[in-house]
Design an enzyme around this catalytic site. Structure first.
Site, PDB file in Angstrom:
ATOM      1  N   THR A 184       0.783  -1.079  -0.040  1.00 41.23           N
ATOM      2  CA  THR A 184       0.072   0.066   0.130  1.00 41.23           C
ATOM      3  C   THR A 184       0.881   1.249  -0.165  1.00 41.23           C
ATOM      4  O   THR A 184       2.014   1.418   0.638  1.00 41.23           O
ATOM      5  CB  THR A 184      -0.928   0.088   1.270  1.00 41.23           C
ATOM      6  OG1 THR A 184      -1.841  -1.198   1.076  1.00 41.23           O
ATOM      7  CG2 THR A 184      -1.770   1.228   1.389  1.00 41.23           C
ATOM      8  N   ARG A 231     -28.985 -11.152  32.951  1.00 41.98           N
ATOM      9  CA  ARG A 231     -29.594  -9.893  33.368  1.00 41.98           C
ATOM     10  C   ARG A 231     -31.240  -9.659  33.377  1.00 41.98           C
ATOM     11  O   ARG A 231     -31.974 -10.342  32.342  1.00 41.98           O
ATOM     12  CB  ARG A 231     -29.283  -8.686  31.980  1.00 41.98           C
ATOM     13  CG  ARG A 231     -29.700  -7.226  32.432  1.00 41.98           C
ATOM     14  CD  ARG A 231     -29.006  -6.533  33.392  1.00 41.98           C
ATOM     15  NE  ARG A 231     -29.320  -5.265  33.174  1.00 41.98           N
ATOM     16  CZ  ARG A 231     -28.718  -4.368  34.203  1.00 41.98           C
ATOM     17  NH1 ARG A 231     -27.869  -4.887  35.116  1.00 41.98           N
ATOM     18  NH2 ARG A 231     -29.064  -3.030  34.279  1.00 41.98           N
ATOM     19  N   GLN A 291     -34.837  -8.811  22.001  1.00 41.43           N
ATOM     20  CA  GLN A 291     -33.565  -9.185  22.358  1.00 41.43           C
ATOM     21  C   GLN A 291     -33.170 -10.693  21.542  1.00 41.43           C
ATOM     22  O   GLN A 291     -32.067 -10.815  20.961  1.00 41.43           O
ATOM     23  CB  GLN A 291     -33.266  -9.580  23.898  1.00 41.43           C
ATOM     24  CG  GLN A 291     -31.769  -9.660  24.349  1.00 41.43           C
ATOM     25  CD  GLN A 291     -31.322  -8.208  24.143  1.00 41.43           C
ATOM     26  OE1 GLN A 291     -31.562  -7.193  23.730  1.00 41.43           O
ATOM     27  NE2 GLN A 291     -29.892  -8.354  24.952  1.00 41.43           N
ATOM     28  N   THR A 314     -11.409  -3.244   5.421  1.00 47.76           N
ATOM     29  CA  THR A 314     -10.666  -2.762   4.346  1.00 47.76           C
ATOM     30  C   THR A 314      -9.546  -3.142   4.140  1.00 47.76           C
ATOM     31  O   THR A 314      -8.978  -2.732   3.014  1.00 47.76           O
ATOM     32  CB  THR A 314     -11.023  -1.052   4.447  1.00 47.76           C
ATOM     33  OG1 THR A 314     -10.419  -0.735   5.856  1.00 47.76           O
ATOM     34  CG2 THR A 314     -12.064  -0.681   4.212  1.00 47.76           C
ATOM     35  N   GLU A 330      -6.206  -5.942   3.569  1.00 49.78           N
ATOM     36  CA  GLU A 330      -6.208  -7.088   2.489  1.00 49.78           C
ATOM     37  C   GLU A 330      -7.217  -7.294   1.470  1.00 49.78           C
ATOM     38  O   GLU A 330      -7.926  -8.288   1.368  1.00 49.78           O
ATOM     39  CB  GLU A 330      -6.049  -8.216   3.527  1.00 49.78           C
ATOM     40  CG  GLU A 330      -4.948  -8.517   4.332  1.00 49.78           C
ATOM     41  CD  GLU A 330      -4.033  -9.508   4.189  1.00 49.78           C
ATOM     42  OE1 GLU A 330      -4.459 -10.313   3.185  1.00 49.78           O
ATOM     43  OE2 GLU A 330      -3.095  -9.531   4.805  1.00 49.78           O
ATOM     44  N   ASP A 385     -10.311  -4.307   0.250  1.00 45.36           N
ATOM     45  CA  ASP A 385     -11.567  -3.508   0.529  1.00 45.36           C
ATOM     46  C   ASP A 385     -12.811  -4.557   0.149  1.00 45.36           C
ATOM     47  O   ASP A 385     -12.885  -4.904  -0.887  1.00 45.36           O
ATOM     48  CB  ASP A 385     -11.591  -2.282  -0.265  1.00 45.36           C
ATOM     49  CG  ASP A 385     -12.824  -1.313  -0.001  1.00 45.36           C
ATOM     50  OD1 ASP A 385     -13.837  -1.925  -0.475  1.00 45.36           O
ATOM     51  OD2 ASP A 385     -12.550  -0.597   0.874  1.00 45.36           O
TER      52      ASP A 385
END
Length: 573
Positions: A65, A244, A263, A352, A354, A356
């Site tokens: 790059t 929860r 959920q 993005t 190796e 995009d």
């Protein structure tokens, strides 16, 4: 070698699960720097560098790059000019746009770099030099003893990033750096002492494709590691949602938040997808290992398209899911100690680097179009694409108005119905795309036509990858030897399939593949499957077998009764 690749990716996933930065640095050292020497070089390079790369005596980086060019590798501007008098290459950064940028391992640790540069060969004509295309060169960047940058090599740190700050991404500028001719990684193109260029491949484009094709292992590793990140997030979110409790019927105990349909809707299809990706990426690793052994041409094409597609699809899905998990865990999901923030920031770049994701999906679509042309010109279709032949035929006949109305649970949970629906959509998208491209290229040219149809291309690629993932999941269910495990996997597989169909129900309705009553039945069954998966969700996340010291989130501990105690301890209680 078969075991070796699978073992390597498993180690990579394990390391990345504990510290993503370390996993990436390891990938740069072995997959990229090591992989480029092994796959683009020849025996002399393996003999000279292999041991040192393996022992990390030769830490290295992968300098592809540049500041001005990432995805368009053929647009790179760094030059390597051959000097026949001294039998050397001269590596140069001609302008600021050509500074190598985001190079992992470069800022602190790297002693070598595989530098991708335009190979300039002196000629005896008026031009003086010929551009032979992008080649890879081994360039020493630091002194082996003092670790100081070598003369002509300027190195800077790219600075603080959104995540992965344990990776030393650096920028490299070269000022007439000389390297021996032997440092050209010459598997696909070589130059002799007297300046004669030879290659087994006839054109710049062929050599370029072969060079990039050898680097597919990195994408396989990222798809595989991304599933590892998704597993951690899903484990934490599901365990916390079971623990929860909030609200409940009047004068009754509070209920767990995973008892709420909303959920379940957020997390259960995600759990199903995690299992689906697990089987799909395992299969990709097997195919990749097989490809490295046999070099079978059809398999090579298959692995290229599959690794591009799965890397893109899985990393995009994981990135979105990390935000959903964070939100599903409310305020406590926002605590750094519960890891969603760190995981999200560290994983974000998977979309993005190796390749995009938007660019990779276009490669998948390109492969599909090529297969489509060959189908109608009577060529052979590779294994993964065989279904195009059958489903094209069923697509080109109209949807059956009788089956379009079937709404029984047995029918909707039949893998044949699910796979047919996925493949019908892919075939339809492919056929209509081919027609549109042909039409637009007459007025806009091929580049303009491609851009005009770009969103269509991306939808097609995603649809194909979803079909491939479903097919692998169905195989995994079928081959599961234990009946109760098989029933659990079948639940997940049905949820994966029907949730995807429901998410794109407009497409199926538009072409009357699914009648209104059937669409309603699909939605209803999806909600019911979410509920059923919820009932075994603890066992399903436990089955990933990730110990607490790997998941490392107090709210996601296996022993639910200790979760709040661990969490308050972090705050100093």
């Amino acid at each position: 070698m078969l075991v070796e690749a699978a073992k390597y990716f498993a180690i990579l996933e394990a390391v990345g699960s504990v510290d993503m930065s370390l996993g990436i640095k390891m990938g740069v050292q072995y997959s990229l720097w090591g992989g480029s020497v092994l796959n683009l070089g020849t025996k002399k390079h393996r003999d000279k560098y292999f041991e040192g790369i393996d022992s990390v005596e030769y830490p290295g980086c992968f300098a592809m790059t540049e500041l001005h060019h990432g995805s368009n590798v053929q647009g790179l501007q760094t030059v390597a000019t051959f000097d026949p008098i001294k039998d050397e290459f001269i590596i140069d950064t001609p302008n600021d746009g050509a500074i190598k940028w985001w190079i992992g391992n470069a800022a602190v640790h790297g002693k070598f770099a595989t530098v991708f540069a335009k190979f300039m060969l002196p000629t005896h004509d008026t031009k003086g030099v010929a551009d032979m295309g992008v080649h890879a060169f081994i360039v020493p960047i630091r002194d082996m003893k003092t670790h100081k940058p070598l003369p002509g090599v300027e190195i800077h740190d790219c600075g603080h990033k959104v995540g992965l700050n344990g990776v030393d991404n650096g920028a490299l500028r070269f000022r007439s750096v000389r390297i021996p001719r032997d440092n050209l990684l010459n598997r696909f193109g070589d130059v002799s002492r007297d300046g004669k260029y030879t290659s087994s491949l006839p054109s710049i484009n062929k050599r370029f494709a072969a060079t990039l094709g050898e680097l597919v292992g990195g994408r396989v590793g990222l798809a595989y590691s991304s599933v590892g990140v998704l597993k951690i997030a899903v484990i934490i979110a599901v365990r916390y949602s079971l623990l929860r409790q909030q609200f409940g019927p009047p004068k009754a105990p509070e209920i767990s938040i995973l008892d709420y349909q909303s959920q379940q809707h957020k997390l259960m299809p995600m759990l199903a997808s995690t299992y689906a990706f697990h089987f799909a990426t395992l299969d990709l690793v097997d195919k990749y290992s097989e490809m490295k052994k046999t070099h079978d041409e059809q398999l090579v094409g298959d692995v290229h398209a599959l690794s591009a597609g799965l890397k893109s699809y899985v990393t995009s899905y994981t990135a979105k899911s990390l935000s959903i998990c964070r939100e599903a865990c409310g305020g406590h999901g926002y605590a750094a100690v519960n890891r969603f923030g760190g995981l999200r920031n560290d994983h974000d770049i998977f979309q993005t680097f190796e390749g995009d994701n938007t660019v990779l999906l276009q490669q998948v679509a390109g492969y599909l179009l090529k297969q489509y042309k060959e189908k109608f010109q009577g060529g052979t279709l590779t294994v993964t694409w065989n279904y195009l032949r059958e489903s094209m035929n069923s697509y080109l006949s109209q949807p059956n108005p009788v089956t379009a109305r079937w709404e029984g649970e047995d029918h909707l949970r039949d893998p044949k119905f699910q796979l047919d629906a996925f493949r019908y959509r892919t075939s339809r998208l492919l056929q209509s795309l081919a027609v549109r491209l042909r039409k637009h290229s007459k007025t806009l040219g091929s580049f303009g036509a491609w851009n005009r149809c770009l969103n269509h291309l991306l939808t097609l690629a995603e649809s194909h990858i979803e079909s491939v993932i479903l097919a692998k999941f169905i195989d995994a269910v079928r081959s599961c030897p234990d009946p109760s495990s098989r029933a659990a996997l079948k639940l997940l597989c049905d949820l994966y399939a029907l949730d995807r169909i429901w998410n794109d129900i407009g497409t199926y309705r538009n072409v009357d593949y699914v009648a209104p009553n059937k669409a309603k039945a699909i939605h209803k069954l999806t909600e019911y499957l979410c509920f059923q998966v919820k009932n075994i969700s603890r066992e399903l996340v436990d089955a990933f077998d990730l110990p607490d010291y790997v998941t490392r989130a107090p709210i996601g501990m296996q022993a639910a009764e200790e979760a709040y105690a661990q969490y308050t301890q972090f705050a100093g209680f």
